[in-house]
Design an enzyme around this catalytic site. Structure first.
Site, PDB file in Angstrom:
ATOM      1  N   SER A   1       5.934 -11.011   0.694  1.00 17.91           N
ATOM      2  CA  SER A   1       6.223  -9.793  -0.468  1.00 17.91           C
ATOM      3  C   SER A   1       7.123  -8.912   0.210  1.00 17.91           C
ATOM      4  CB  SER A   1       4.675  -9.382  -0.711  1.00 17.91           C
ATOM      5  OG  SER A   1       4.117  -8.609   0.472  1.00 17.91           O
TER       6      SER A   1
ATOM      7  N   LYS B   1       3.400  -2.575   2.173  1.00 20.34           N
ATOM      8  CA  LYS B   1       4.134  -2.236   1.230  1.00 20.34           C
ATOM      9  C   LYS B   1       5.071  -1.214   1.530  1.00 20.34           C
ATOM     10  CE  LYS B   1       2.385  -5.462  -1.711  1.00 20.34           C
ATOM     11  NZ  LYS B   1       2.439  -6.805  -0.769  1.00 20.34           N
TER      12      LYS B   1
END
Lengths: 161, 161
Positions: free
Chosen positions: A42, A86
């Site tokens: 990701s 993230k």
């Protein structure tokens, strides 16, 4: 009998040294600096899919010194046993515009990040599950800021934008 | 010169003992058992408005042994510097029915608590700001379970439902 007492006393002394060390190690790890192994697709191309070891500092988020562009380790709002890595895209009060599925359509949505929350997204928008899916993230779930990569050696260096 | 060195050495030894003690105190406080001062009207009549001292254990939420009816300390999703004390009304997957303002109308809403979240409400539904206002709470924001009150002495005893 006295033999056992001497052995027990020495075992206690050594156990207490180990206990104190682990205590200090944990407090450093949780509140100052830690190294974490992060993996997954990701955050491509910033982080590798097979896994990197990064250094995470745990001071900035407690002092309120986080901002857009910072890579953060957060506890997942969907599974409290998991930690995600993230990037903060917007802080509270900012307006964020995002596209849920870039491959499928050009449509995008906008919203204002509510108080006490941040908006996080993975750098690889196509496979990342982030705030576009589970909404703004409560600031309290942030655990630290990733600032440096130490493994693999070919990618050694500071991270950031 | 030697005097200073002896003094410095003794100061370091004492500082390290204090450091080790604070370390151990903190780890106990954060991961096993702590005492917390809680105040406010949102948990009347269970907790007093002027403040109670409660014992909070930090094991159950890590072992996944929380359930409806438990009193929990949580980090506020609106202000990460604040800690709230509320009751878990529903766990993930449960259906919760609630009324936003009991004084104004009899209307109520229902929803299913999403995965990785819990629904918390204050016992005093009229003044409490809780999941009815900020939505389901991510499980990762739970910090501990309040199980006993130790002050004031007149209300000494176990808490719970």
């Amino acid at each position: 009998m006295r033999q056992w007492r001497i052995i027990a006393k020495e075992a206690m002394a050594r156990a207490s040294i180990i206990g104190k060390f682990l205590c200090l190690l944990h407090v450093t790890d949780a509140y100052v600096l830690s190294s974490n192994h992060v993996l997954g697709p990701s955050m491509l191309p910033t982080l590798n899919i097979t896994g990197d070891v990064v250094l995470v500092e745990h001071l900035s988020h407690r002092l309120g010194k986080l901002g857009s562009g910072d890579l953060v380790l957060v506890r997942s709002p969907l599974d409290p046993k998991k930690t995600l890595t993230k990037r903060i895209v917007a802080m509270e009060g900012d307006k964020v515009t995002f596209s849920l599925d870039p491959t499928r359509s050009h449509s995008s949505r906008s919203l204002v990040v509510p108080k006490g929350h941040v908006w996080i997204q993975g750098d690889n928008l196509y496979v990342s599950r982030d705030s576009r899916h589970f909404g703004p993230l409560p600031y309290g779930l942030i655990e630290g800021k990733v600032f440096m990569r130490v493994w693999p050696p070919s990618s050694f260096g500071l991270l950031g934008e």
